[in-house]
Every structure is written in C-alpha cells, then in structure tokens.
Design a protein around this motif. Structure first.
Motif, PDB file in Angstrom:
ATOM      1  N   ARG A  35       0.979  -1.239   0.394  1.00 33.75           N
ATOM      2  CA  ARG A  35       0.096  -0.141  -0.177  1.00 33.75           C
ATOM      3  C   ARG A  35       1.282   1.620   0.051  1.00 33.75           C
ATOM      4  O   ARG A  35       0.328   1.520  -0.581  1.00 33.75           O
ATOM      5  N   SER A  36       2.114   0.911   0.703  1.00 32.01           N
ATOM      6  CA  SER A  36       3.046   1.942   0.661  1.00 32.01           C
ATOM      7  C   SER A  36       3.226   2.108  -0.279  1.00 32.01           C
ATOM      8  O   SER A  36       4.817   3.501  -0.970  1.00 32.01           O
ATOM      9  N   GLY A  37       3.902   1.150  -0.618  1.00 27.79           N
ATOM     10  CA  GLY A  37       5.216   1.820  -1.712  1.00 27.79           C
ATOM     11  C   GLY A  37       6.268   0.563  -1.441  1.00 27.79           C
ATOM     12  O   GLY A  37       7.701   1.121  -2.084  1.00 27.79           O
ATOM     13  N   GLY A  38       6.018   0.340   0.011  1.00 26.86           N
ATOM     14  CA  GLY A  38       7.457   0.429   0.611  1.00 26.86           C
ATOM     15  C   GLY A  38       8.427  -0.895   0.356  1.00 26.86           C
ATOM     16  O   GLY A  38       9.604  -1.357   0.456  1.00 26.86           O
ATOM     17  N   SER A  39       7.007  -2.219  -0.302  1.00 27.65           N
ATOM     18  CA  SER A  39       7.516  -3.130  -0.615  1.00 27.65           C
ATOM     19  C   SER A  39       7.044  -4.034  -1.286  1.00 27.65           C
ATOM     20  O   SER A  39       6.117  -3.803  -2.030  1.00 27.65           O
ATOM     21  N   THR A  40       8.159  -4.793  -2.545  1.00 25.51           N
ATOM     22  CA  THR A  40       7.566  -5.354  -4.130  1.00 25.51           C
ATOM     23  C   THR A  40       8.113  -6.496  -4.237  1.00 25.51           C
ATOM     24  O   THR A  40       9.147  -6.835  -3.337  1.00 25.51           O
ATOM     25  N   TYR A  41       7.373  -7.182  -4.752  1.00 25.11           N
ATOM     26  CA  TYR A  41       7.646  -8.647  -5.347  1.00 25.11           C
ATOM     27  C   TYR A  41       7.164  -9.021  -6.651  1.00 25.11           C
ATOM     28  O   TYR A  41       6.132  -8.218  -7.094  1.00 25.11           O
ATOM     29  N   TYR A  42       8.025 -10.248  -6.578  1.00 32.05           N
ATOM     30  CA  TYR A  42       7.963 -10.409  -8.384  1.00 32.05           C
ATOM     31  C   TYR A  42       8.258 -11.779  -8.053  1.00 32.05           C
ATOM     32  O   TYR A  42       8.658 -12.619  -7.287  1.00 32.05           O
ATOM     33  N   ALA A  43       7.342 -11.788  -9.951  1.00 36.69           N
ATOM     34  CA  ALA A  43       7.885 -13.777 -10.423  1.00 36.69           C
ATOM     35  C   ALA A  43       9.147 -13.611 -10.467  1.00 36.69           C
ATOM     36  O   ALA A  43      10.055 -12.955 -10.967  1.00 36.69           O
ATOM     37  N   ASP A  44       9.556 -14.662 -10.570  1.00 38.29           N
ATOM     38  CA  ASP A  44      11.118 -14.938 -10.766  1.00 38.29           C
ATOM     39  C   ASP A  44      11.311 -15.217 -12.444  1.00 38.29           C
ATOM     40  O   ASP A  44      12.264 -14.392 -12.356  1.00 38.29           O
ATOM     41  N   SER A  45      10.150 -14.961 -13.033  1.00 36.85           N
ATOM     42  CA  SER A  45      11.129 -14.241 -14.302  1.00 36.85           C
ATOM     43  C   SER A  45      11.111 -13.322 -15.239  1.00 36.85           C
ATOM     44  O   SER A  45      11.392 -12.709 -15.628  1.00 36.85           O
ATOM     45  N   VAL A  46      10.386 -12.247 -13.720  1.00 36.18           N
ATOM     46  CA  VAL A  46      10.851 -11.653 -14.217  1.00 36.18           C
ATOM     47  C   VAL A  46      12.116 -10.571 -13.367  1.00 36.18           C
ATOM     48  O   VAL A  46      11.751  -9.082 -13.669  1.00 36.18           O
ATOM     49  N   LYS A  47      11.993 -11.015 -12.850  1.00 36.64           N
ATOM     50  CA  LYS A  47      13.006  -9.783 -11.601  1.00 36.64           C
ATOM     51  C   LYS A  47      14.426  -9.779 -11.995  1.00 36.64           C
ATOM     52  O   LYS A  47      14.919 -10.234 -13.124  1.00 36.64           O
ATOM     53  N   GLY A  48      14.690  -8.650 -11.671  1.00 33.97           N
ATOM     54  CA  GLY A  48      15.529  -8.013 -12.650  1.00 33.97           C
ATOM     55  C   GLY A  48      15.524  -7.064 -13.871  1.00 33.97           C
ATOM     56  O   GLY A  48      16.643  -6.386 -13.807  1.00 33.97           O
ATOM     57  N   ARG A  49      14.265  -7.474 -14.552  1.00 36.53           N
ATOM     58  CA  ARG A  49      13.608  -6.711 -15.540  1.00 36.53           C
ATOM     59  C   ARG A  49      12.892  -6.160 -15.724  1.00 36.53           C
ATOM     60  O   ARG A  49      12.382  -5.109 -16.063  1.00 36.53           O
ATOM     61  N   PHE A  50      11.551  -6.500 -14.155  1.00 35.98           N
ATOM     62  CA  PHE A  50      11.066  -5.620 -14.521  1.00 35.98           C
ATOM     63  C   PHE A  50      10.638  -4.226 -12.743  1.00 35.98           C
ATOM     64  O   PHE A  50      11.233  -5.505 -12.331  1.00 35.98           O
TER      65      PHE A  50
END
Length: 121
Positions: free
Chosen positions: A52-67
């Motif tokens: 909600r605050s933007g302080g934490s983000t999460y990614y699928a392994d397939s897009v980590k480092g690119r998105f």
C-alpha cells in the motif's frame, strides 16, 4: 475502486514498455496493487506486486531484474516498467487491487481491463 490499465503495445525483444494503472473511486492507498498476465493458452499468473505504501515490492522469478513495479499514491496510479522484454513476456497484462499483495490471482478484489503486450523476436 475502478482500475484502468494502459501502455501495452508491440515491442521488439530487448525493448521496454511502461504500463500504467489509473485508479478511481475508493482510496487508492488502501490497496496493495498487483500486475498479473495471461498468455495465450496459459493460466493467469502473478507478475509483480507493491504494498500500500510502496515500500515493499514482490516479483515473479521470471521477471526479477527486468521489471519494476511502483506506485504514486498522490496520482492514484501504479506502474510496471518492463525492460529487456522477451517474446515469452507476450501476454495480456492486468492490474488488480487487494488487501495485500497476493500471488494467487483469485485473491484480488478489483481488476482493471487488460492491456496487450506483444514482444516480437
């Protein structure tokens, strides 16, 4: 909350796109936001999420480092910056809002319409 996704298009492999998700209605900052995608013939899958605050983000392994997912609560908008795009990223991308960042699509409460991203090889 109503969500409107935009920014999709046709891009060559290795290129970049930035998706936007504009929210209206109830308080945007009350919701975690997610981007999910569905490729032709496949199940919808989680791509990225932001708290909600933007302080934490999460990614699928397939897009980590690119998105990169981000949000601007003052503008009621969430973003997905997509770099180094690959043909396998081709899909309809949707934004969604929920109480938390969920990796399972059915847990989101509100959905925007999809925006098509096509990556050519």
């Amino acid at each position: 909350v109503q969500l409107q996704a935009s920014g999709g298009g046709l891009v060559q492999a290795g290129g970049s796109l930035r998706l936007s998700c504009a929210a209206s209605g109830r308080t945007f900052s009350s919701y975690a936001m997610g981007w999910l995608r569905r490729a032709a013939g496949k199940e919808r899958e989680f791509v990225a999420g932001v708290s909600r605050s933007g302080g934490s983000t999460y990614y699928a392994d397939s897009v980590k480092g690119r998105f990169t997912i981000s949000r601007d609560n003052a503008k009621n908008t969430a973003y997905l910056q997509m770099n180094s795009l690959k043909p396998e990223d081709t899909a309809v991308y949707c934004c969604a809002a929920g109480s938390y960042v969920f990796t399972t699509p059915p847990d989101y409460n509100y959905w925007g319409q999809g925006t098509l991203v096509t990556v050519s090889s």
